[in-house]
Motif scaffolding. Structure first.
Motif, mmCIF file in Angstrom:
data_model
loop_
_atom_site.group_PDB
_atom_site.id
_atom_site.type_symbol
_atom_site.label_atom_id
_atom_site.label_comp_id
_atom_site.label_asym_id
_atom_site.label_seq_id
_atom_site.Cartn_x
_atom_site.Cartn_y
_atom_site.Cartn_z
ATOM 1 N N THR A 90 3.938 11.207 9.864
ATOM 2 C CA THR A 90 2.561 11.126 9.385
ATOM 3 C C THR A 90 2.411 9.960 8.403
ATOM 4 O OG1 THR A 90 2.427 13.531 9.571
ATOM 5 C CG2 THR A 90 0.683 12.426 8.326
ATOM 6 N N PRO A 91 1.341 9.178 8.505
ATOM 7 C CA PRO A 91 1.127 8.090 7.539
ATOM 8 C C PRO A 91 0.951 8.631 6.118
ATOM 9 C CG PRO A 91 -0.234 7.773 9.486
ATOM 10 C CD PRO A 91 0.357 9.145 9.597
ATOM 11 N N VAL A 92 1.372 7.853 5.140
ATOM 12 C CA VAL A 92 1.282 8.258 3.734
ATOM 13 C C VAL A 92 -0.170 8.499 3.329
ATOM 14 C CG1 VAL A 92 1.638 7.478 1.356
ATOM 15 C CG2 VAL A 92 3.416 7.134 3.066
ATOM 16 N N ILE A 93 -1.084 7.652 3.794
ATOM 17 C CA ILE A 93 -2.485 7.796 3.409
ATOM 18 C C ILE A 93 -3.049 9.126 3.887
ATOM 19 C CG2 ILE A 93 -3.272 6.583 5.470
ATOM 20 C CD1 ILE A 93 -4.856 6.461 1.953
ATOM 21 N N THR A 94 -2.598 9.607 5.038
ATOM 22 C CA THR A 94 -3.055 10.901 5.555
ATOM 23 C C THR A 94 -2.549 12.038 4.680
ATOM 24 O OG1 THR A 94 -3.065 10.022 7.810
ATOM 25 C CG2 THR A 94 -3.074 12.416 7.571
ATOM 26 N N VAL A 95 -1.283 11.950 4.269
ATOM 27 C CA VAL A 95 -0.705 12.984 3.404
ATOM 28 C C VAL A 95 -1.427 13.026 2.055
ATOM 29 C CG1 VAL A 95 1.402 13.791 2.278
ATOM 30 C CG2 VAL A 95 1.525 12.758 4.542
ATOM 31 N N ILE A 96 -1.716 11.849 1.504
ATOM 32 C CA ILE A 96 -2.401 11.783 0.211
ATOM 33 C C ILE A 96 -3.807 12.361 0.314
ATOM 34 C CG2 ILE A 96 -3.365 10.204 -1.501
ATOM 35 C CD1 ILE A 96 -0.970 8.416 -1.096
ATOM 36 N N LEU A 97 -4.525 12.002 1.365
ATOM 37 C CA LEU A 97 -5.894 12.492 1.526
ATOM 38 C C LEU A 97 -5.940 13.997 1.753
ATOM 39 C CD1 LEU A 97 -7.491 9.655 3.690
ATOM 40 C CD2 LEU A 97 -7.766 10.079 1.251
ATOM 41 N N GLN A 98 -4.866 14.564 2.265
ATOM 42 C CA GLN A 98 -4.821 16.011 2.446
ATOM 43 C C GLN A 98 -4.670 16.751 1.121
ATOM 44 O OE1 GLN A 98 -1.592 16.607 5.193
ATOM 45 N NE2 GLN A 98 -2.821 16.146 7.001
ATOM 46 N N ASP A 99 -3.903 16.184 0.191
ATOM 47 C CA ASP A 99 -3.621 16.865 -1.075
ATOM 48 C C ASP A 99 -4.477 16.389 -2.237
ATOM 49 O OD1 ASP A 99 -1.718 18.353 0.185
ATOM 50 O OD2 ASP A 99 -0.015 17.172 -0.503
ATOM 51 N N LEU A 100 -5.096 15.211 -2.103
ATOM 52 C CA LEU A 100 -5.905 14.672 -3.201
ATOM 53 C C LEU A 100 -7.082 15.574 -3.576
ATOM 54 C CD1 LEU A 100 -6.266 12.327 -5.165
ATOM 55 C CD2 LEU A 100 -7.642 11.163 -3.421
ATOM 56 N N PRO A 101 -7.806 16.171 -2.626
ATOM 57 C CA PRO A 101 -8.913 17.055 -3.022
ATOM 58 C C PRO A 101 -8.477 18.226 -3.884
ATOM 59 C CG PRO A 101 -9.119 16.467 -0.702
ATOM 60 C CD PRO A 101 -7.784 15.969 -1.163
ATOM 61 N N TRP A 102 -7.265 18.745 -3.682
ATOM 62 C CA TRP A 102 -6.781 19.856 -4.507
ATOM 63 C C TRP A 102 -6.655 19.426 -5.964
ATOM 64 C CZ3 TRP A 102 -6.105 24.737 -2.530
ATOM 65 C CH2 TRP A 102 -6.077 24.845 -1.143
ATOM 66 N N THR A 103 -6.059 18.247 -6.185
ATOM 67 C CA THR A 103 -5.889 17.750 -7.553
ATOM 68 C C THR A 103 -7.223 17.397 -8.191
ATOM 69 O OG1 THR A 103 -3.658 16.903 -7.147
ATOM 70 C CG2 THR A 103 -4.879 15.906 -8.941
#
Length: 287
Positions: A90-103
Motif C-alpha cells: 500500500t502507498p504511504v499516502i494511502t496509509v496516512i490518509l486512513q489514520d490522519l482523520p483519527w488524529t
C-alpha cells in the motif's frame, strides 16, 4: 506591510525546506534500507532480481546523494511518498490518509474542549480571586499540566480502564462488533473509545489556558472601564463576560493556533499508550 509579509513567508519556506532536507538525510545516515527492513520482517530470502524490484518500488537508489535528493523533492512535490513497509504494498499516502482523520478528530475535539474549559475556569477564578476556588483550582490544574501526557495516560489507563473497567483498554473502536462506516453505532463506539485519550489531553492542557486567562483577566479587572461598569451597578455576569473577559481573552485566542503543535506532539504519545489508530500509533509500528 508587504515587505514584512514577504519576509515571514520566506522564513517559513526556509523552515519547510530545512525540515524536508533533514527528513531526507537522517534515514540515509542510518544503517540499512527499507528493503532490508522488509526482509527482516518477512524472515526470508529472495532472489537478487526480486530484491532489485523491491529496491525500485521503495525508491532505494545507488545514485549520488545529490541525484537522490532531487528525485526525492520531485516525488514529494507530486505527492509520491513511496510504498509502506508496514502495509506493503500500500502507498504511504494511502496509509496516512486512513489514520490522519483519527488524529485530527482526537486533537481537534480535545483542543477545543481544553480551550473552552480552561478559559471559562480562568474567568471564574479571576473574578473570585483570593477565594477558596482560586486557592484550590489554580494550583491543582498547574500540577496536572506539569504531568507529561504519556505518564498521565498510563495512570488513567491503569485505573479507569484496567482496574475499574469504565473504558476500553485500547483501540479506536471494537474490531469484533463494530464495522467502520458512517453509521450511528460506529460513531458511538468510536466516541466511547476516544473518551479516555481525549480526557488525558484535556486534563494535561487545560491548566495552561486557565492560568493564561486568569492572569489576563486579573489585569483587565483593574481597568477603568470595568470599574466604571461595576460602579454603574451593571449585573455581575455582564461585567464579568461583556467587559472583563471580552478583552482579556485576546491573548488566549492568539495562543490557540500556536498551541496546536504542542497538543499534537503530546497526542502522539497518548495514541501509542492507548493503541489509538492515529498518526502517533502509526509512527510506532512504522510506515
Amino acid at each position: 506591510m508587504m515587505r514584512h509579509l514577504i519576509r515571514r513567508i520566506g522564513f517559513y519556506l526556509v523552515a519547510i525546506w530545512a525540515s524536508i532536507t533533514l527528513n531526507f538525510l537522517i534515514p540515509r545516515l542510518a544503517p540499512g534500507d527499507p528493503v532490508q527492513a522488509l526482509l527482516a520482517r518477512m524472515h526470508g530470502r529472495i532472489s537478487p532480481q526480486a530484491q532489485h524490484a523491491l529496491e525500485i518500488a521503495f525508491g532505494v537508489s545507488h545514485d549520488p546523494i545529490w541525484s537522490q535528493y532531487l528525485q526525492y523533492l520531485n516525488n514529494l512535490f507530486h505527492g509520491n511518498f513511496g510504498i509502506s513497509i508496514y502495509a506493503f504494498p500500500t502507498p504511504v499516502i494511502t496509509v496516512i490518509l486512513q489514520d490522519l482523520p483519527w488524529t485530527l478528530t482526537l486533537v481537534g475535539v480535545s483542543l477545543v474542549l481544553s480551550f473552552v474549559i480552561g478559559t471559562m475556569l480562568g474567568i471564574v477564578i479571576a473574578w473570585k480571586r483570593g477565594s477558596t476556588v482560586d486557592a484550590v483550582l489554580a494550583p491543582l490544574f498547574t500540577f496536572l499540566s506539569a504531568i507529561p501526557y504519556f505518564w498521565l495516560a498510563l495512570i488513567m489507563l491503569y485505573f479507569l480502564a484496567y482496574q475499574w473497567g469504565l473504558f476500553p483498554l485500547n483501540g479506536g473502536y471494537d474490531v469484533n462488533n463494530a464495522t467502520p462506516g458512517w453509521t450511528l453505532g460506529f460513531f458511538l463506539d468510536a466516541t466511547f473509545h476516544a473518551i479516555l485519550p481525549a480526557l488525558t489531553i484535556v486534563i494535561s492542557s487545560v491548566g495552561g489556558w486557565l492560568l493564561g486567562m486568569r492572569n489576563a483577566m486579573i489585569t483587565t479587572l483593574s481597568e477603568d472601564y470595568v470599574i466604571m461598569a461595576e460602579a454603574k451597578g451593571l449585573p455581575e455576569r455582564r461585567v464579568m463576560f461583556s467587559y472583563a473577559a471580552r478583552n482579556a481573552i485576546l491573548p488566549n485566542i492568539t495562543g490557540f493556533a500556536l498551541s496546536l503543535g504542542f497538543v499534537v506532539s503530546g497526542s502522539l504519545l497518548t495514541e501509542i499508550v492507548f493503541s489509538y489508530p492515529g498518526i502517533g500509533y502509526l509512527s510506532l509500528i512504522h510506515i
